[in-house]
Scaffold this active site. Structure first.
Site, mmCIF file in Angstrom:
data_model
loop_
_atom_site.group_PDB
_atom_site.id
_atom_site.type_symbol
_atom_site.label_atom_id
_atom_site.label_comp_id
_atom_site.label_asym_id
_atom_site.label_seq_id
_atom_site.Cartn_x
_atom_site.Cartn_y
_atom_site.Cartn_z
ATOM 1 N N GLU A 211 -2.623 11.182 3.272
ATOM 2 C CA GLU A 211 -3.928 11.187 4.017
ATOM 3 C C GLU A 211 -3.793 12.099 5.125
ATOM 4 O O GLU A 211 -2.570 12.413 5.576
ATOM 5 C CB GLU A 211 -3.903 9.532 4.488
ATOM 6 C CG GLU A 211 -2.822 8.994 5.298
ATOM 7 C CD GLU A 211 -2.925 7.728 5.818
ATOM 8 O OE1 GLU A 211 -4.038 7.049 5.662
ATOM 9 O OE2 GLU A 211 -2.092 7.025 6.208
ATOM 10 N N GLU B 159 0.842 -1.216 0.132
ATOM 11 C CA GLU B 159 0.053 0.011 -0.014
ATOM 12 C C GLU B 159 0.998 1.317 0.207
ATOM 13 O O GLU B 159 1.896 1.495 0.754
ATOM 14 C CB GLU B 159 -0.898 -0.027 1.230
ATOM 15 C CG GLU B 159 -1.736 1.199 1.421
ATOM 16 C CD GLU B 159 -2.445 1.176 2.711
ATOM 17 O OE1 GLU B 159 -3.179 0.178 3.162
ATOM 18 O OE2 GLU B 159 -2.896 2.420 3.251
#
Length: 288
Positions: free
Chosen positions: A172, A167
């Site tokens: 974020e 990932e």
């Protein structure tokens, strides 16, 4: 060897021996030599280049049409916490995904006490990305419990479950802290072996007040992260930072806004709705 009885006359024995030799003689077969296997050609763009050398636009979505391009994106659906105790239900309705002013809008809405809807868009099965540069220009939402993300998962996730597929969190945000964001790599052989490494990037502005460009440049055994086209990366992740290292494989892109969960907690009285992540474009560049 051929056996000749000792009672055979000498001349006949010699003739028989010559005959047998003629019958049993074998000639060297004409066996073709195996064709040598040429060395594998280098994968396109596997060598690292400077940020501004990635000038060939290979794929993009400018979000200038009236509706989401279904040939590029799938809207994932559902609730269940998504592994993080998130509160939202992802939908494919115009309440949560729409175009406005040349931007994609992913909107999180409150629909009741502790009840929220939002959207999660993925390129899985439609476009995967290996080496090159991805730019996402976006204006982020904020507020306690608001969790926007621009990220990637290994395209082999159906064969190698998370985190083995890898990932890449390009960006974020904890909505309660709009003056910093995170870039994180997740990896490991299994969920029990989940490991991650990354950086918290402080910035001298509130990321919800304007558009900014979040970028990752992927090369063989190297990932570099950039903000607003600056020439120097603010974070680098190398082949020695993870074992196994799945980050040379193709990945797909994800854009979403989550609500609640482990990352920033749940919304509180200070959180206002709706909250929007506006995306001006997603662009994938390579060099010649």
């Amino acid at each position: 060897m051929s056996y000749v009885p000792s009672t055979t006359p000498p001349l006949l024995a010699a003739a028989l021996a010559l005959s047998l030799l003629a019958c049993t003689e074998t000639k060297t077969k004409n066996i073709p030599q195996p064709t040598p296997t040429p060395p594998a050609a280098p994968v396109v763009n596997e060598s690292a280049r400077e940020y501004n050398q990635y000038t060939e636009l290979v794929w993009s979505d400018e979000f200038e049409t009236g509706a989401l391009d279904q040939t590029k994106w799938t809207q994932e659906l559902g609730a269940g916490g998504w592994g993080n105790n998130e509160l939202q239900t992802y939908t494919n309705t115009n309440d949560n995904t729409y175009m406005s002013g040349g931007n994609l809008v992913i909107q999180a809405k409150q629909t009741g006490p502790n009840s929220y809807t939002s959207a999660r868009l993925i390129t899985k099965g439609k476009k995967s990305f290996q080496y090159g540069r991805i730019d996402v220009r976006a204006k982020l939402p904020k507020g306690k419990g608001i969790w926007p993300a621009i990220w990637m998962l290994g395209a082999d996730i159906d064969q190698n479950n998370w985190p083995k597929c890898g990932e890449i969190d390009i960006m974020e945000l904890r909505g309660s802290q709009p003056r910093e964001f995170l870039s994180t790599m997740h990896f490991g052989n299994s969920s029990a072996d989940h490991r991650f490494k990354g950086i918290t990037k402080p910035v001298p502005f509130d990321v919800s007040t304007d558009f900014h460009t979040y970028s990752v440049v992927r090369s063989k055994d190297l990932l570099r992260f950039y903000l607003d086209g600056e020439m120097q990366p603010y974070y680098q992740f190398t082949g020695s930072d993870a074992s196994p290292f799945p980050f040379n494989n193709p990945f797909f892109v994800i854009l979403n806004v989550a609500v609640g969960g482990h990352f920033d907690g749940n919304p509180d009285a200070s959180t206002t709705f709706p909250q929007q992540m506006q995306v001006d474009y997603v662009r994938y560049y390579q060099y010649k």
